[in-house]
Every structure is written in C-alpha cells, then in structure tokens.
Scaffold this active site. Structure first.
Site, PDB file in Angstrom:
ATOM      1  CB  THR A 291      -0.715   0.049   1.174  1.00  0.00           C
ATOM      2  OG1 THR A 291      -0.083   0.002   2.598  1.00  0.00           O
ATOM      3  CG2 THR A 291      -2.005  -1.090   1.183  1.00  0.00           C
TER       4      THR A 291
ATOM      5  CB  SER B 147      31.281  -5.616   6.249  1.00  0.00           C
ATOM      6  OG  SER B 147      30.580  -6.773   6.710  1.00  0.00           O
TER       7      SER B 147
ATOM      8  CB  SER C  23      19.068  -5.743   7.827  1.00  0.00           C
ATOM      9  OG  SER C  23      19.050  -6.282   6.626  1.00  0.00           O
ATOM     10  CB  SER C  24      17.990  -2.326   3.085  1.00  0.00           C
ATOM     11  OG  SER C  24      16.564  -2.559   3.034  1.00  0.00           O
TER      12      SER C  24
ATOM     13  CG  ASP D 210      10.751  -1.639   4.266  1.00  0.00           C
ATOM     14  OD1 ASP D 210       9.633  -1.903   4.737  1.00  0.00           O
ATOM     15  OD2 ASP D 210      11.365  -1.918   3.569  1.00  0.00           O
TER      16      ASP D 210
HETATM   17  C1  GLA Z   1       8.935  -4.217   0.975  1.00  0.00           C
HETATM   18  C2  GLA Z   1       9.167  -2.388   0.842  1.00  0.00           C
HETATM   19  C3  GLA Z   1       8.136  -1.736   1.458  1.00  0.00           C
HETATM   20  C4  GLA Z   1       6.601  -2.290   0.918  1.00  0.00           C
HETATM   21  C5  GLA Z   1       6.556  -3.638   1.316  1.00  0.00           C
HETATM   22  C6  GLA Z   1       5.261  -4.223   0.882  1.00  0.00           C
HETATM   23  O1  GLA Z   1       9.270  -4.375   2.420  1.00  0.00           O
HETATM   24  O2  GLA Z   1      10.464  -2.304   1.112  1.00  0.00           O
HETATM   25  O3  GLA Z   1       8.355  -0.384   0.961  1.00  0.00           O
HETATM   26  O4  GLA Z   1       6.392  -1.943  -0.193  1.00  0.00           O
HETATM   27  O5  GLA Z   1       7.685  -4.451   0.803  1.00  0.00           O
HETATM   28  O6  GLA Z   1       4.093  -3.643   1.552  1.00  0.00           O
END
Ligand code: GLA
Length: 383
Positions: free
Chosen positions: A34, A66, A127-128, A172
């Site tokens: 979404t 790293s 993690s990114s 995220d």
């Molecule tokens: C990944 C993407 C998010 C989102 C989800 C699905 O995690 O990084 O931005 O789009 O997929 O909801």
C-alpha cells in the site's frame, strides 16, 4: 553489542569512533504494497538493530568496513557513485551520505565507518532500512547537520529508490525511524504523517521465515509496482494523476473493462488492503484483537489470490499456524515472493507450539523455517 562494535572499530581503525548510532528492523503488521500507492500501513519496530560507528578522517576518503565480512571498501568523497554488485552493501550508507550532502550536509573530510547487526539476515525484517537510518543519524551527528526525523526517513527512502534502485515505499524507513517500544507505527503514505499507537500488552509476535527467496524477487516487486501504476493511470483518466489510495472499489469496478485481469486484481488488493488497515487501526484502539487477527488473515488471502506475491511455503505456514490455539492471525510480512510470515498470538502460544509448526513445515518441505519471537523496540537514535 555497542562495546564490541567500539572494540572492533579500534582494532580496524586505530582510534575510537566519534559517534555510534542504531536503528531497528521492522515487521510489516498490515498494509501490503500500500505504501508506494499513497496508502496506509502499520508496522512495528523491533528490538533488533543495526549499529553504525563513525569517525572523521583527515583526508577525503570514505572507508566502509563490514563487521560480518571484515572487508574494507574505499570511496572518494568527490566521486560518490554506486558500487558494483559484490559491494552492494556499501550502497546503503553511501547513497544516504550522497543525499544528506544534497540536503545541505557540509563534509569537509571523509570518514571511517563500521557497522554490525543482530537482525537475523535475510529474514524480511528490512535490515537495509535499518542501516540507512542508522547511517543517516550517525552522519548527521558527525558533521553537525540539523535535520528532523522525517527528513532523515525520506533520505533513507530516496537512497533505496534512486541509488540502490528499488522502487519501495516509505514503510521500512518510516518504521525504523518513528518506531517506539510497545508501540505500533501508523503511516499515511500520502501525507507522510507518522503516528504511534500502543500495542496491546498481552500479545506476542512470532516470525516464521521460510528462508525461501524467489530468484526474481526484485524484478517481481518492480513488476507489481508497475501494475499498480498502470491501474492508477487508467483510474485517473480525465483528471489529475492520483495514486490508488484515492480510489474505492466502486471506482475500480467502473473501469474494470479497461484493465487487464491481472492489473484489476492488483488494484483490488491494494484498495481493499487500505480499508483493512483503517479497520485494523480502529479495532486495535478498541481492543478487539480477535477482529484484528481476522484482518491479518484476510490480508494474506488477498496476497495469495489477488496480488499473487505469496508462495507455497508462506501459504503453508499461514495455514498451519493460524489454526493453532492462541493465534489471532497470520500473514506474509513485507514484499513477499518468499520471506517471512508474521503471527500475532496471545501469551499462551509457546516455543513448543512454534517448534510444532517447524516440524510440520519440515515434513513437507524438507527443512525447518527460521522461527523466533520478537519484541518491539525504539526507532533510530544516536547512542
Ligand atoms: C517491502 C518494501 C516496502 C513495502 C513492502 C510491501 O518491504 O520495502 O516499502 O512496499 O515491501 O508492503
């Protein structure tokens, strides 16, 4: 973890870091695909984090080390270009640095950087985004750059979209930035408003990571993104261009004949998923966790049938776990095409129950999923 990061930094660079920061991984609670459609989504920041240690250098080099692989990569401050595939991990902090400079950060010298993490690798916990946010916090502090949280979150996403090349939304980075212990982050991705609500105290999250990753996962994510854009283009015809968030199911039915069956189903998933997120927020606030659980299951069903970003392994995990005692609901969490299933349970659901799911899964697929329970945690900060 902080102390061992500092010790490793001293061993690698011969001096202590000037700044240490951390940012959490996240669970996508509900709101699947979404975010880049201007929709709504809820996520929970975890108590598992990525940590970054930084110190200024006297020359104009950026050295990225790293903790995992022990390798060191040097980049010239005056030539911030994307690194080759094998050094892809550098692109997250590097892209963030580039966009911080574009936003006004003044860097008169380079830095040494070391990161470490206790986020299970490849478990779909983002993690990114965690490394992007931890880097953004550490870099802003090191160069004394004043930026509010929303700006740093946006820079993290910009890095992902334009530097790394993944057309994700803001879920995220938003959750990694705005997360709160015992809280759930609600994001309105159209207005980019972030709010936090209390998590019900008598619930637990369990993650069942299938450890399966579709070989074409990045391409499939981009394909879904493009299908959603096609749908919003048709829905917007005759007016200004608007994201899928702006339309309801009736609007979609009215243009059904102009859409391929695939594009219609993708759009239906996103439009209905937005409604589920709004409903889930309402039920959470009302304390109706059973109702929330049903929405989690419905979200998965829609991923399975309409958005087709589930797979046999995830469906099996959801089907197995959601029939067990103490489970409110379960769904795939994140982009899909492999990755992890999240289950919301009451406190009676135990490690023994989780092990039972693992065994049933192993009987079918020949290997155990990675299973763990996780607690909520705070968003990114300098520590
Ligand atoms: C990944 C993407 C998010 C989102 C989800 C699905 O995690 O990084 O931005 O789009 O997929 O909801």
């Amino acid at each position: 973890m902080k102390q061992s990061l500092i010790t490793s930094f001293v061993r690698l660079f011969g001096r202590v870091p000037e700044v240490v920061s951390q940012a959490p991984g996240r669970i996508e609670f509900i709101g699947n695909h979404t975010d880049y459609n201007g929709g709504v989504v809820m996520g929970v920041a975890l108590d598992k984090t990525v940590m970054v240690a930084l110190a200024k250098r006297t020359d104009r080099k950026l050295i990225f080390a790293s903790a995992k692989s022990g390798e060191k990569i040097a980049v010239d401050l005056d030539d911030l270009k994307k690194q080759e595939r094998e050094y892809n991990w550098v692109n997250y902090p590097l892209g963030v640095f580039k966009y911080l400079i574009e936003a006004g950060l003044k860097a008169d010298c380079g830095f040494d950087m070391l990161d470490c993490s206790n986020l299970p690798a490849g478990a779909g916990l983002s993690s990114s985004a965690a490394i992007e946010l931890a880097s953004a916090f550490a870099m802003a502090k090191l160069y004394d750059f004043q930026a509010d949280l929303k700006t740093l979150v946006r820079i993290g996403r910009k890095c992902e979209n334009h530097f790394v090349g993944m057309p994700c939304g803001i879920l995220d980075q938003g959750v990694s930035g705005f997360g709160k212990k015992d809280g759930i982050v609600f994001i309105d991705c159209l207005t980019e408003d972030f709010s936090t609500y209390p998590l019900p105290s008598n619930c637990k999250f369990w993650l069942f990571n299938s450890t399966k990753k579709h070989a074409l996962v990045d391409g499939l994510y981009a394909e879904r993104h493009s299908e959603c854009m096609q749908a919003s283009k048709v829905l917007s015809e005759g007016g200004e261009s608007r994201p899928l968030r702006s339309f309801n199911v009736d609007d979609l039915e009215a243009v059904k004949d102009k859409l391929s069956d695939v594009v219609y189903r993708r759009a239906k998933h996103v439009i209905e998923e937005n409604d589920r997120v709004m409903k889930a927020k309402e039920l959470l606030l009302a304390g109706d966790i059973c109702g929330v659980g049903k929405l989690l299951n419905a979200s998965h069903e829609s991923s399975r049938k309409l958005f087709e970003n589930s797979c046999e392994e995830l469906d099996f995990l959801v089907d197995t776990v959601s029939t067990m005692k103490g489970v409110y609901g379960a769904r795939l969490s994140g982009g899909g095409f492999g990755g992890a299933v999240m289950a919301l349970t009451d406190e009676s659901f135990s490690q023994e129950d989780a092990d039972k799911v693992s065994e049933i899964y192993e009987q079918k697929f020949g290997k155990k999923p990675m299973v763990f329970t996780c607690a909520s945690g705070d968003g990114a900060k300098v520590i």
